[in-house]
Motif scaffolding. Structure first.
Motif, short mmCIF file in Angstrom:
data_model
loop_
_atom_site.label_atom_id
_atom_site.label_comp_id
_atom_site.label_asym_id
_atom_site.label_seq_id
_atom_site.Cartn_x
_atom_site.Cartn_y
_atom_site.Cartn_z
N GLU A 14 -19.96 -7.65 -8.92
CA GLU A 14 -20.16 -8.26 -10.23
C GLU A 14 -18.95 -9.05 -10.71
OE1 GLU A 14 -21.15 -4.95 -12.69
OE2 GLU A 14 -23.13 -4.65 -11.76
N LEU A 15 -17.91 -9.16 -9.91
CA LEU A 15 -16.74 -9.94 -10.33
C LEU A 15 -17.12 -11.40 -10.54
CD1 LEU A 15 -14.02 -8.49 -7.91
CD2 LEU A 15 -14.10 -8.19 -10.40
N PRO A 16 -16.52 -12.07 -11.51
CA PRO A 16 -16.81 -13.50 -11.73
C PRO A 16 -16.52 -14.32 -10.47
CG PRO A 16 -15.58 -12.58 -13.57
CD PRO A 16 -15.58 -11.53 -12.50
N PRO A 17 -17.23 -15.40 -10.26
CA PRO A 17 -17.06 -16.19 -9.03
C PRO A 17 -15.69 -16.83 -8.89
CG PRO A 17 -18.52 -17.29 -10.58
CD PRO A 17 -18.32 -15.92 -11.11
N ASP A 18 -14.95 -17.00 -10.00
CA ASP A 18 -13.63 -17.61 -9.90
C ASP A 18 -12.50 -16.57 -9.82
OD1 ASP A 18 -13.86 -16.62 -12.44
OD2 ASP A 18 -13.16 -18.43 -13.47
N THR A 19 -12.86 -15.32 -9.53
CA THR A 19 -11.86 -14.26 -9.40
C THR A 19 -10.89 -14.57 -8.26
OG1 THR A 19 -13.34 -12.56 -10.27
CG2 THR A 19 -11.51 -11.81 -8.90
N VAL A 20 -9.60 -14.38 -8.52
CA VAL A 20 -8.57 -14.59 -7.51
C VAL A 20 -8.15 -13.23 -6.94
CG1 VAL A 20 -6.28 -15.51 -7.02
CG2 VAL A 20 -7.74 -16.63 -8.73
N ALA A 21 -8.29 -13.06 -5.64
CA ALA A 21 -7.77 -11.87 -4.96
C ALA A 21 -6.35 -12.17 -4.51
CB ALA A 21 -8.65 -11.52 -3.77
N VAL A 22 -5.43 -11.26 -4.82
CA VAL A 22 -4.01 -11.48 -4.54
C VAL A 22 -3.55 -10.49 -3.48
CG1 VAL A 22 -1.68 -11.50 -5.50
CG2 VAL A 22 -3.60 -12.35 -6.86
N VAL A 55 -1.32 -11.39 -15.74
CA VAL A 55 -2.51 -12.21 -15.93
C VAL A 55 -3.64 -11.38 -16.52
CG1 VAL A 55 -4.30 -13.53 -14.73
CG2 VAL A 55 -1.89 -13.85 -14.13
N ALA A 56 -3.81 -10.16 -16.00
CA ALA A 56 -4.88 -9.30 -16.49
C ALA A 56 -4.67 -8.95 -17.97
CB ALA A 56 -4.97 -8.03 -15.65
N GLU A 57 -3.43 -8.65 -18.33
CA GLU A 57 -3.13 -8.30 -19.71
C GLU A 57 -3.39 -9.47 -20.65
OE1 GLU A 57 0.55 -6.53 -22.45
OE2 GLU A 57 0.80 -6.77 -20.28
N ALA A 58 -3.04 -10.67 -20.19
CA ALA A 58 -3.26 -11.86 -21.01
C ALA A 58 -4.72 -12.28 -21.04
CB ALA A 58 -2.39 -13.01 -20.51
N GLY A 59 -5.51 -11.83 -20.06
CA GLY A 59 -6.91 -12.23 -19.97
C GLY A 59 -7.10 -13.70 -19.66
N SER A 60 -6.10 -14.28 -18.97
CA SER A 60 -6.14 -15.71 -18.72
C SER A 60 -6.88 -16.10 -17.45
CB SER A 60 -4.71 -16.27 -18.68
OG SER A 60 -3.88 -15.47 -17.87
N SER A 62 -9.62 -14.11 -14.13
CA SER A 62 -10.13 -12.92 -13.46
C SER A 62 -9.34 -12.75 -12.16
CB SER A 62 -11.62 -13.05 -13.17
OG SER A 62 -12.10 -11.91 -12.48
N VAL A 63 -8.75 -11.56 -11.96
CA VAL A 63 -7.87 -11.35 -10.82
C VAL A 63 -7.97 -9.92 -10.35
CG1 VAL A 63 -5.90 -10.84 -12.34
CG2 VAL A 63 -5.47 -11.63 -10.00
N VAL A 64 -7.84 -9.71 -9.04
CA VAL A 64 -7.79 -8.37 -8.47
C VAL A 64 -6.64 -8.31 -7.47
CG1 VAL A 64 -10.21 -7.72 -8.78
CG2 VAL A 64 -9.51 -8.96 -6.72
N LEU A 65 -6.01 -7.16 -7.41
CA LEU A 65 -4.87 -6.94 -6.52
C LEU A 65 -5.32 -6.20 -5.27
CD1 LEU A 65 -1.73 -7.09 -6.19
CD2 LEU A 65 -1.67 -4.78 -7.17
N LEU A 66 -5.12 -6.82 -4.12
CA LEU A 66 -5.38 -6.16 -2.84
C LEU A 66 -4.17 -5.33 -2.43
CD1 LEU A 66 -6.87 -9.26 -1.02
CD2 LEU A 66 -8.17 -7.30 -1.87
N GLU A 67 -4.41 -4.32 -1.59
CA GLU A 67 -3.28 -3.55 -1.07
C GLU A 67 -2.43 -4.45 -0.18
OE1 GLU A 67 -2.75 -0.34 -2.16
OE2 GLU A 67 -4.41 -1.02 -3.43
N PRO A 68 -1.10 -4.44 -0.34
CA PRO A 68 -0.26 -5.36 0.43
C PRO A 68 -0.17 -4.98 1.90
CG PRO A 68 1.10 -3.86 -0.84
CD PRO A 68 -0.32 -3.60 -1.27
N LEU A 69 0.19 -5.96 2.71
CA LEU A 69 0.42 -5.72 4.14
C LEU A 69 1.91 -5.47 4.37
CD1 LEU A 69 -1.75 -8.39 6.04
CD2 LEU A 69 -2.25 -5.98 5.61
N ALA A 70 2.22 -4.38 5.03
CA ALA A 70 3.62 -4.06 5.33
C ALA A 70 4.04 -4.65 6.67
CB ALA A 70 3.83 -2.55 5.34
N TYR A 71 3.16 -4.59 7.66
CA TYR A 71 3.52 -5.01 9.02
C TYR A 71 3.00 -6.41 9.27
CZ TYR A 71 4.01 0.04 9.18
OH TYR A 71 4.36 1.33 8.88
N THR A 72 3.91 -7.34 9.55
CA THR A 72 3.52 -8.74 9.72
C THR A 72 4.30 -9.33 10.90
OG1 THR A 72 5.13 -9.38 8.01
CG2 THR A 72 2.86 -9.00 7.28
#
Length: 257
Positions: A14-22, A55-60, A62-72
Motif C-alpha cells: 500500500e505504499l505510495p508509488p513515489d516512495t523512495v527506498a533508501v 524526511v519522515a518527520e517533515a512529511g516531505s 514517502s520513504v522507507v529505510l532498508l537494512e544496510p549492507l555491511a559486506y561490499t
C-alpha cells in the motif's frame, strides 16, 4: 522511523508509488590502527537512517529505510586482516537481486547511500542495470563525495589525498562512535609526491588502479591527528541535511520534462 523490515507485506503493497527506498552501502575493511573495520558501515548506516528520519518527520516525501549492507566490494583492502569483501560480480548480483525484489514489492525508486568509495563505480553500473531490467528510478549518493572521485578534500593540508582513514572519517567516527577510535595510534599519512603529477591521480582527469598498500602508508591515507568530534558532527549533520533534500528530490525526479 519507517523501516521496510518492520512493515507487513500488505503495508508495503500500500505504499505510495513515489516512495523512495533508501539502502546504505557500507564496508567491513581495514582503516589503519586507529579506526574500526566497521567505519564505512557505521557512517553509511547512520547517515541513511538520520536522513530518512528527517524526511519522515517533515512529511516531505514517502520513504522507507532498508537494512544496510555491511559486506561490499573492498578488494583493494584484501591484503589486510579484518577486511571482508565480496567480489565485484557477487555484489552486482546482490544489488540487482535486491532491486528485483523491491520492484516485485511495488517499489519504483531506490536510493543508494554509499559510505565506501570502492563501491562507487560498481554502484553506478548496478543503478543503470536496475533501470534497464526493472524500470526502477535509481540514485547513487554519498554522505560526502570522496576526494578521489572529484569531491573536496576534507582538509587542504591533506592535498586531496585524505581518502581513507584521514581527517574526515576519523572526525565522523569521533562523533558517531568515539569509544571505537584510537586516535593516539594514528599518524599523518599523506603521500605528498602524488600531488606532483598533473594529470594522473585522485580527483584528476586520469584515474589509476590501486590497492591500499601501494602507498607505503599502512593502508590509510590522510591525517587523523587533526580530527575532532566537533568537526565530525558538523560534517555529518551537513551531509545528512543534503541527503534529506536528495530523498525529497528523488521522490519526484523525472528525466523527461
Amino acid at each position: 522511523m519507517p523501516r521496510f523490515a518492520d512493515l507487513t507485506a500488505p503495508e508495503i503493497a500500500e505504499l505510495p508509488p513515489d516512495t523512495v527506498a533508501v539502502l546504505g552501502l557500507g564496508a567491513i575493511e581495514q582503516h589503519g590502527p586507529h579506526l574500526p573495520v566497521s567505519t564505512d558501515y557505521v557512517i553509511a548506516a547512520e547517515a541513511a537512517e538520520a536522513a530518512v528520519a528527517a524526511v519522515a518527520e517533515a512529511g516531505s516525501a514517502s520513504v522507507v529505510l532498508l537494512e544496510p549492507l555491511a559486506y561490499t566490494k573492498s578488494d583493494e583492502h584484501s591484503w589486510s586482516p579484518g577486511t571482508i569483501w565480496l567480489s565485484w560480480d557477487t555484489l552486482m548480483r546482490v544489488l540487482v537481486d535486491i532491486g528485483r525484489s523491491l520492484s516485485t514489492s511495488g517499489i519504483t525508486r531506490l536510493l543508494f547511500v554509499n559510505g565506501h568509495g570502492g563501491n562507487s563505480a560498481l554502484g553506478q553500473v548496478a543503478s543503470r542495470e536496475l533501470r534497464k531490467q526493472f524500470g526502477l528510478a535509481t540514485f547513487f549518493a554519498h554522505l560526502s563525495v570522496p576526494p578521489d572521485q572529484g569531491g573536496r578534500s576534507s582538509r587542504e593540508d591533506e592535498l586531496g589525498l585524505g581518502i581513507h582513514g584521514g581527517h574526515g572519517e576519523t572526525s565522523m567516527m569521533l562523533h558517531l562512535r568515539p569509544e571505537l577510535v584510537h586516535q593516539d595510534r594514528g599518524e599523518r599519512k599523506v603521500p605528498s609526491h602524488l600531488a606532483g603529477y598533473q594529470h594522473i591521480g585522485f580527483g584528476k582527469p586520469v584515474s589509476f588502479g590501486w590497492l591500499s598498500d601501494d602507498f607505503g602508508t599502512d593502508g590509510y591515507l590522510g591525517d587523523p591527528t587533526t580530527a575532532t568530534a566537533e568537526d565530525g558532527k558538523a560534517r555529518f549533520e551537513a551531509g545528512v541535511a543534503t541527503l534529506a533534500e536528495v530523498i525529497v528530490e528523488a521522490a519526484r525526479f523525472s528525466p523527461s520534462a
